[in-house]
Enzyme design. Structure first.
Site, PDB file in Angstrom:
ATOM      1  N   PRO A  82      40.941  47.135  41.140  1.00 24.13           N
ATOM      2  CA  PRO A  82      41.944  48.246  40.717  1.00 24.13           C
ATOM      3  C   PRO A  82      42.790  47.951  39.929  1.00 24.13           C
ATOM      4  CG  PRO A  82      41.431  48.497  43.165  1.00 24.13           C
ATOM      5  CD  PRO A  82      40.858  47.242  42.832  1.00 24.13           C
ATOM      6  N   CYS A  83      43.067  48.630  38.742  1.00 24.43           N
ATOM      7  CA  CYS A  83      43.828  48.005  37.741  1.00 24.43           C
ATOM      8  C   CYS A  83      45.209  48.979  37.686  1.00 24.43           C
ATOM      9  CB  CYS A  83      43.238  48.565  36.332  1.00 24.43           C
ATOM     10  SG  CYS A  83      42.923  50.402  35.964  1.00 24.43           S
ATOM     11  N   GLN A  84      45.648  49.867  38.641  1.00 31.67           N
ATOM     12  CA  GLN A  84      46.648  50.951  38.561  1.00 31.67           C
ATOM     13  C   GLN A  84      47.924  49.949  38.482  1.00 31.67           C
ATOM     14  OE1 GLN A  84      44.030  51.089  40.572  1.00 31.67           O
ATOM     15  NE2 GLN A  84      43.505  53.098  41.052  1.00 31.67           N
ATOM     16  N   SER A  87      48.229  48.304  35.100  1.00 27.99           N
ATOM     17  CA  SER A  87      47.952  49.273  33.609  1.00 27.99           C
ATOM     18  C   SER A  87      49.380  49.703  32.979  1.00 27.99           C
ATOM     19  CB  SER A  87      47.161  50.440  34.101  1.00 27.99           C
ATOM     20  OG  SER A  87      47.005  51.137  32.805  1.00 27.99           O
TER      21      SER A  87
END
Length: 312
Positions: A82-84, A87
């Site tokens: 997951p990049c949340q 980002s």
């Protein structure tokens, strides 16, 4: 003959897909000739899409509940963790690998340590390179290196792989055969048109492809090159449609359809349309936009998959 030599001559290279989403890595790798043997994805909508396209592949939901011995033998593991939390789309402080979502890299790394597949391919937003002033990226690289992997990394933009979307993502390859093997997957001995703009003579500045229209008055006009599809951000919703839209001469605009976003990621039409649904079109479309925005571009995955096979 070792396992990798046998798999390259007698059967397809096997790979396990972590954080699979709607199967961008999976579809691209299979088009390259690899075989999907296992998937892990927690989002229920994405699980349904994976089930539609890979009904016979074993699948689990929560990576935090996976035991290493449960994962089938596979030469290659892929994972876009997951990049949340890394980002730039968050438009606020980035917690990085300490965040609730992106911390799952550490869970992934523990499974890698336990099973040590021959090749690891990791995908994430290019902002991973700058998260916490580069320390998060260093943690990812060091974690793999300490497990004995030779490492290569490269930022690839989907626009150079046959789809009209400016989408830069960092790809990291780890190989137990060393850094030369990892480098052969992502790096090319000579620069080509795929990865660089053609040089131009000095003179008038060229028009940005984001400002060039394509289409017609009936079907509408779109930009020659779409901005990156975001799954979510603090400023916009869906696929960041305030930047990607279809316009008409009379001034009317509309957002891209789910099929159009699928095409911008290299998926077949209606790839994300669930066969089983409750009839709430808006809810389904929202899930489709979100899933496409999170996906790995299929042509990029195919290119990497082809080179993984050659490296093995």
């Amino acid at each position: 003959m070792d396992l990798l030599e046998q798999s390259s001559t007698d059967s397809p290279v096997r790979f396990a897909s972590f954080f699979a989403g709607i199967g961008g890595f999976d579809l691209g790798f299979e088009r390259a000739g690899l075989e999907t043997v296992w998937q892990c994805e927690i989002n229920t909508f994405c699980q349904d899409i994976l089930e539609q396209h890979w009904p016979h592949v074993p699948r689990v939901s929560d990576i935090e509940e996976v035991e290493a011995h449960e994962i089938p033998e596979a030469d290659v593991w892929t994972g876009g963790f997951p990049c949340q939390d890394v980002s730039l789309a968050r438009m606020g402080p980035r917690e990085g690998l300490r965040g609730q979502q992106s911390r799952l890299f550490y869970v992934f790394a523990k499974l890698i340590e336990a099973r040590r597949p021959a090749v690891i391919v990791i995908e994430n937003v290019a902002a991973l390179l700058s998260s916490n002033e580069g320390r998060d990226f260093a943690i990812v690289i060091r974690s793999l290196a300490e497990l004995g992997y030779g490492i290569a990394w490269r930022v690839l933009d989907s626009r150079y792989f046959g789809i009209p979307q400016s989408r830069s993502r960092v790809f990291i390859v780890g190989s137990l055969r060393g850094s030369a093997c990892a480098g052969s997957v992502l790096l090319e001995p000579e620069r080509g048109d795929r990865n660089s703009e053609k040089s131009r003579q000095n003179g008038k500045k060229p028009v940005s492809p984001f400002k060039i229209r394509a289409g017609d008055p009936i079907k509408g006009y779109v930009k020659k090159l779409a901005h990156c599809l975001y799954a979510e951000s603090a400023r916009h919703t869906g696929t960041d449609w305030s930047r990607n839209y279809v316009s008409y001469p009379e001034g009317r605009v509309r957002r891209l359809t789910p099929i159009e976003t699928e095409r911008l990621q290299g998926f077949p039409d209606n790839w994300t349309f669930p066969k089983r649904h409750g009839g709430d079109t808006d809810k389904i479309d929202s899930a489709r936009y979100h899933a496409c925005g999170n996906a790995v571009s299929v042509p990029v995955a195919k290119w990497i998959g082809e080179r993984v096979i050659l490296a093995l």
